[in-house]
Write a protein that holds these residues in place. Structure first.
Motif, PDB file in Angstrom:
ATOM      1  N   PRO A 253       0.812  -1.227   0.000  1.00  0.00           N
ATOM      2  CA  PRO A 253       0.000   0.000   0.000  1.00  0.00           C
ATOM      3  C   PRO A 253       0.842   1.273   0.000  1.00  0.00           C
ATOM      4  O   PRO A 253       0.327   2.348  -0.286  1.00  0.00           O
ATOM      5  N   ARG A 254       2.130   1.131   0.322  1.00  0.00           N
ATOM      6  CA  ARG A 254       3.016   2.293   0.331  1.00  0.00           C
ATOM      7  C   ARG A 254       4.083   2.138  -0.755  1.00  0.00           C
ATOM      8  O   ARG A 254       4.536   1.023  -1.029  1.00  0.00           O
ATOM      9  N   ALA A 255       4.515   3.261  -1.302  1.00  0.00           N
ATOM     10  CA  ALA A 255       5.640   3.240  -2.241  1.00  0.00           C
ATOM     11  C   ALA A 255       6.921   3.237  -1.412  1.00  0.00           C
ATOM     12  O   ALA A 255       7.586   4.252  -1.223  1.00  0.00           O
ATOM     13  N   THR A 256       7.240   2.079  -0.865  1.00  0.00           N
ATOM     14  CA  THR A 256       8.393   1.934   0.017  1.00  0.00           C
ATOM     15  C   THR A 256       9.690   2.027  -0.778  1.00  0.00           C
ATOM     16  O   THR A 256       9.680   2.067  -2.017  1.00  0.00           O
ATOM     17  N   ALA A 257      10.807   1.988  -0.047  1.00  0.00           N
ATOM     18  CA  ALA A 257      12.110   2.002  -0.721  1.00  0.00           C
ATOM     19  C   ALA A 257      12.222   0.816  -1.678  1.00  0.00           C
ATOM     20  O   ALA A 257      12.850   0.922  -2.734  1.00  0.00           O
ATOM     21  N   THR A 258      11.616  -0.307  -1.328  1.00  0.00           N
ATOM     22  CA  THR A 258      11.649  -1.480  -2.218  1.00  0.00           C
ATOM     23  C   THR A 258      10.734  -1.252  -3.418  1.00  0.00           C
ATOM     24  O   THR A 258      11.115  -1.521  -4.564  1.00  0.00           O
ATOM     25  N   ALA A 259       9.544  -0.763  -3.157  1.00  0.00           N
ATOM     26  CA  ALA A 259       8.585  -0.549  -4.253  1.00  0.00           C
ATOM     27  C   ALA A 259       9.125   0.453  -5.267  1.00  0.00           C
ATOM     28  O   ALA A 259       8.864   0.336  -6.470  1.00  0.00           O
ATOM     29  N   ARG A 260       9.883   1.428  -4.782  1.00  0.00           N
ATOM     30  CA  ARG A 260      10.425   2.440  -5.707  1.00  0.00           C
ATOM     31  C   ARG A 260      11.462   1.845  -6.660  1.00  0.00           C
ATOM     32  O   ARG A 260      11.752   2.417  -7.689  1.00  0.00           O
ATOM     33  N   GLN A 261      12.028   0.705  -6.292  1.00  0.00           N
ATOM     34  CA  GLN A 261      12.994   0.048  -7.187  1.00  0.00           C
ATOM     35  C   GLN A 261      12.328  -0.938  -8.139  1.00  0.00           C
ATOM     36  O   GLN A 261      12.991  -1.545  -8.974  1.00  0.00           O
ATOM     37  N   ALA A 262      11.028  -1.125  -7.997  1.00  0.00           N
ATOM     38  CA  ALA A 262      10.356  -2.191  -8.743  1.00  0.00           C
ATOM     39  C   ALA A 262      10.082  -1.793 -10.188  1.00  0.00           C
ATOM     40  O   ALA A 262       9.939  -0.614 -10.509  1.00  0.00           O
ATOM     41  N   ASP A 263       9.965  -2.808 -11.028  1.00  0.00           N
ATOM     42  CA  ASP A 263       9.515  -2.571 -12.397  1.00  0.00           C
ATOM     43  C   ASP A 263       8.027  -2.273 -12.414  1.00  0.00           C
ATOM     44  O   ASP A 263       7.534  -1.573 -13.293  1.00  0.00           O
ATOM     45  N   LEU A 264       7.334  -2.823 -11.449  1.00  0.00           N
ATOM     46  CA  LEU A 264       5.889  -2.596 -11.357  1.00  0.00           C
ATOM     47  C   LEU A 264       5.517  -2.585  -9.875  1.00  0.00           C
ATOM     48  O   LEU A 264       5.920  -3.469  -9.117  1.00  0.00           O
ATOM     49  N   HIS A 265       4.768  -1.552  -9.475  1.00  0.00           N
ATOM     50  CA  HIS A 265       4.314  -1.461  -8.087  1.00  0.00           C
ATOM     51  C   HIS A 265       2.798  -1.504  -8.069  1.00  0.00           C
ATOM     52  O   HIS A 265       2.142  -0.620  -8.631  1.00  0.00           O
ATOM     53  N   LEU A 266       2.255  -2.521  -7.416  1.00  0.00           N
ATOM     54  CA  LEU A 266       0.809  -2.605  -7.211  1.00  0.00           C
ATOM     55  C   LEU A 266       0.528  -2.037  -5.820  1.00  0.00           C
ATOM     56  O   LEU A 266       1.137  -2.471  -4.842  1.00  0.00           O
ATOM     57  N   GLN A 267      -0.388  -1.068  -5.751  1.00  0.00           N
ATOM     58  CA  GLN A 267      -0.592  -0.353  -4.482  1.00  0.00           C
ATOM     59  C   GLN A 267      -2.021  -0.584  -3.978  1.00  0.00           C
ATOM     60  O   GLN A 267      -2.858   0.323  -4.016  1.00  0.00           O
ATOM     61  N   PRO A 268      -2.321  -1.784  -3.503  1.00  0.00           N
ATOM     62  CA  PRO A 268      -3.704  -2.073  -3.127  1.00  0.00           C
ATOM     63  C   PRO A 268      -4.096  -1.427  -1.804  1.00  0.00           C
ATOM     64  O   PRO A 268      -3.242  -1.081  -0.977  1.00  0.00           O
ATOM     65  N   LEU A 269      -5.392  -1.309  -1.627  1.00  0.00           N
ATOM     66  CA  LEU A 269      -5.921  -0.951  -0.314  1.00  0.00           C
ATOM     67  C   LEU A 269      -5.444  -1.995   0.693  1.00  0.00           C
ATOM     68  O   LEU A 269      -5.478  -3.192   0.390  1.00  0.00           O
ATOM     69  N   PRO A 270      -4.976  -1.578   1.905  1.00  0.00           N
ATOM     70  CA  PRO A 270      -4.568  -2.590   2.881  1.00  0.00           C
ATOM     71  C   PRO A 270      -5.690  -3.608   3.096  1.00  0.00           C
ATOM     72  O   PRO A 270      -6.867  -3.256   3.132  1.00  0.00           O
ATOM     73  N   GLY A 271      -5.302  -4.863   3.230  1.00  0.00           N
ATOM     74  CA  GLY A 271      -6.283  -5.904   3.522  1.00  0.00           C
ATOM     75  C   GLY A 271      -6.931  -6.521   2.301  1.00  0.00           C
ATOM     76  O   GLY A 271      -7.868  -7.313   2.435  1.00  0.00           O
ATOM     77  N   THR A 272      -6.442  -6.194   1.078  1.00  0.00           N
ATOM     78  CA  THR A 272      -7.053  -6.768  -0.118  1.00  0.00           C
ATOM     79  C   THR A 272      -6.083  -7.655  -0.907  1.00  0.00           C
ATOM     80  O   THR A 272      -6.346  -8.002  -2.054  1.00  0.00           O
TER      81      THR A 272
END
Ligand code: SF4
Length: 702
Positions: A212-231
């Motif tokens: 759900p957050r664009a974390t330091a890991t997500a920012r390095q990703a080729d694709l970031h899926l940012q779902p609502l927490p709990g889904t």
């Protein structure tokens, strides 16, 4: 340095050094410690997990060895409300023994409980389980690892018949073509792991992150899926739905190596991508891109961590991702599979040797008559004398001081006043006890409530073994003796057992304890019978199961069969359900928690390290600028996050990295900044995992 220079050495009057591992997380980075005359110097060591890297926490780990807050004498509280005062060991141990006897005489054996930790060595975790079942005869033992990996553990057990976080060496990440991380942020929680991700990227592989957050890991990703927490569960079912409709099912694998697929097929048929987009916020195109990236490559790995697991439906969420991995034929193929990124230093070994409420050593079930007979034989007791299963960690703590709960609690390696969900409730339960004993090397927030505090050795002062996130058993090696006045947990348990029983003494020598652990685990799922300290020393650790001294260990599981009765992995159909506490008019926002790079768990250790305090001095509340504007909150302004259970107060940190409907706070700080004052104690019905990762809150300027 390789693991070849592995024992602590001293030449003449020169400096001693020890090749050991970091005291903190489950990556268990290799490090070398050197005595410099005025302290201890930490160096990085080339080891397969960290490949010469350490994070800030590892580099500064030795700062606590001679820290002014270090406890070097037992502390006693003479009366409720009084101050803790220094005491002798005999005074402290006699007080504990008398308190235990008194409580058990008045309320029975189960009125005394034990609470362990996922950072304890294998030897300590094992000894704690034996102490609880044989010395105290209580069924009430559990540990803080229940709040870390228990959902992935339960899902792994029911699908694969075994729970080893990674069923393959970490280096396999670098061989994958696609890596899907769900609720994992290793760039902040275990940075050296990202070297393996770099290998993958350099080979042209893709990193996809679900968070759900664009974390330091997500920012390095080729694709970031940012779902609502709990889904996450719905997202996983949609990915499998797409794989089936696109014809990407590995039919031969499913037919030959699994059972139960038909019901899963029927269930995921209802997870139309467009509907899951409406539910989760993840665009249909991203769902298709993710499914394609997993299904149309040679090697793909799916990993989960706490973001996916710390929910009241955590077991089912992990199960949905395992279903996806099985349908694509991933588990058991080199460079492919499903795994869980274990968090705590000995989060893996700590859940194998008997400090879980339902478990005996070797990952045996305590309600299995054959397991009871085997372990009782090693312990030299009647199997009928062993208690039955207790209750998971939160239920144990929630019942303290009530008619159905324990009246005395012994805490080893844990700080639940900060780390427990609905922490104010847990704090009130601890205050209601007749006797609270805490073994720690600093006055943690939990130790501050104790009647007796016992000072224990630190990692650089003890020998033992840890089992890292790969299931690799490692050696912890002492550089120096503990300071005068300090004892190891094994010595404490042996001394208490001597005071409380006249039966066979508990060994306090860790090598002797490990040998006994090996015998107790023999034939169990986590079989350590063939592992010796010498064997670990001769290589870069030993992967369990390893049943024979002369036989091989098991770096990779599932190549030919799964350890289930029929050798097949088991699909389980699972369905999405909402968070235990939906948002409403009074509490309109989602709240989620996590870690920051420079702090670790409850922070009792890392908050005391000056460099880490400078890097991460205090808690904060992360919220999206649009939400902040609506609330009239500016960067750095103090805010309150209020749930039905309590509130936290901390400065606002504005960031577009988070969804506008969600707020985040790290959980390392106590007092007004305690994130767990807010979190929900709703539990997963299978694992007992609390729903740390989502609850309903409102945010207001403080
Ligand atoms: S990544 Fe984990 S094991 Fe490695 S240095 Fe950091 S805290 Fe220690």
């Amino acid at each position: 340095m390789t693991d070849g220079a592995r024992t602590a050495t001293r030449t003449g009057s020169g400096p001693a050094q020890a090749a050991t591992h970091c005291p903190y997380c489950a990556l268990q980075c290799g490090m070398v410690l050197r005595a410099t005359g005025d302290g201890v110097e930490v160096g990085a060591r080339d080891f397969p997990t960290n490949r010469g890297g350490l994070c800030q926490k590892g580099w500064t780990a030795a700062d606590l060895l001679d820290h002014p807050d270090r406890l070097t004498t037992p502390l006693l509280r003479d009366r409720p409300g009084g101050e803790l005062r220094p005491a002798t060991w005999d005074e402290a141990l006699d007080r504990i023994a008398a308190g235990v006897r008194d409580v058990q005489q008045r309320h029975g054996p189960h009125a005394v409980a034990v609470f362990g930790g996922g950072g304890l060595t294998n030897e300590k975790a094992y000894a704690l389980g034996r102490f609880a079942r044989v010395t105290l005869r209580t069924r009430h033992i559990d540990y803080n690892g229940r709040w870390c990996m228990s959902s992935a553990a339960a899902a792994g057990n029911r699908a694969f018949g075994i729970d080893r976080g990674l069923p393959f060496p970490l280096a396999d990440l670098g061989r994958a073509d696609t890596l899907l991380l769900v609720g994992a942020n290793p760039a902040e929680t275990m940075p050296p792991l990202m070297r393996h991700v770099t290998d993958l990227r350099e080979r042209g592989g893709r990193l996809i992150v679900v968070d759900p957050r664009a974390t330091a890991t997500a920012r390095q990703a080729d694709l970031h899926l940012q779902p609502l927490p709990g889904t996450d569960l719905a997202v996983a079912n949609a990915l499998l739905h797409i794989a089936l409709t696109e014809g990407w099912l590995d039919r031969a694998y499913v037919a030959e190596r699994t059972t139960g697929f038909d019901e899963v097929r029927r269930t995921v048929a209802g997870y139309w991508p467009a509907e899951v987009e409406r539910l989760s916020g993840v665009p249909v195109a991203d769902l298709y891109a993710t499914a394609r990236a997993l299904a149309t490559v040679d090697r793909a790995i799916i990993l989960t961590a706490r973001g996916a697991e710390q929910h009241a439906k955590g077991v089912d969420t992990v199960t949905a991702l395992i279903n996806l991995a099985l349908a694509l034929g991933l588990p058991g193929r080199p460079g492919s599979g499903y795994g869980c990124l274990t968090g705590q230093g000995n989060g893996q070994g700590g859940r194998e040797h008997g400090q879980k409420a339902d478990q005996l050593p070797g990952y045996r079930r305590i309600d299995d008559p054959a397991a009871r007979a085997h372990v009782a034989g090693v312990w030299g007791v009647d199997p009928d004398s062993l208690p039955g299963p207790g209750v998971p960690a939160y239920q144990l703590l929630d019942a303290l001081g009530t008619p159905s709960g324990a009246r005395a609690l012994l805490v080893f390696g844990s700080n639940p006043v900060v780390s427990a969900p609905r922490a104010a409730r847990v704090e009130s339960r601890l205050r209601a006890l007749d006797l609270l004993v805490v073994a720690d090397f600093v006055r943690s927030e939990t130790a501050e409530l104790a009647d007796v505090v016992l000072p224990v050795a630190q990692w650089a002062e003890e020998n033992g073994t840890m089992t890292n996130l790969e299931g690799r058993v490692l050696r912890r090696r002492a550089l120096r003796e503990p300071p005068a006045g300090v004892r190891t947990e094994l010595e404490i348990l042996a001394a208490l057992a001597g005071r409380l029983t006249d039966g066979a003494p508990l060994p306090s020598d860790p090598r002797e304890v490990f040998a006994e652990l090996g015998r107790a685990s023999a034939g169990g799922p986590a079989d350590y019978a063939g592992i010796t300290w010498d064997r670990i020393d001769a290589d870069t650790g030993v992967f369990w199961p390893c049943p024979d001294r002369d036989g091989p260990d098991t770096p990779r599981l599932f190549a030919d069969r799964f350890p289930t009765p029929d050798g097949r992995a088991r699909f389980h159909a699972v369905t999405h359900r909402p968070a235990a506490e939906p948002v409403c008019a009074d509490y309109p926002l989602h709240f989620t928690t996590g870690r920051v790079l420079a702090q670790y768990q409850s922070g009792a250790q890392t908050r005391r390290v000056a460099a880490l305090r400078r890097a991460a001095p205090g808690g904060f509340v992360e919220l999206h600028p649009d939400l902040a504007a609506r609330l009239g909150v500016t960067e750095g302004a103090p805010v309150r996050v209020v749930s039905r259970r309590g509130e936290l107060r901390a400065p606002a940190r504005l960031s577009t990295a988070i969804r506008p409907d969600t707020v985040f706070a790290p959980f390392h700080w106590p007092g007004a900044q305690r994130a767990n004052s807010v979190t929900n104690d709703a539990l997963d019905p299978v694992s007992g995992m609390p729903e740390f990762k989502i609850c309903a809150v409102r945010v207001e300027p403080a």
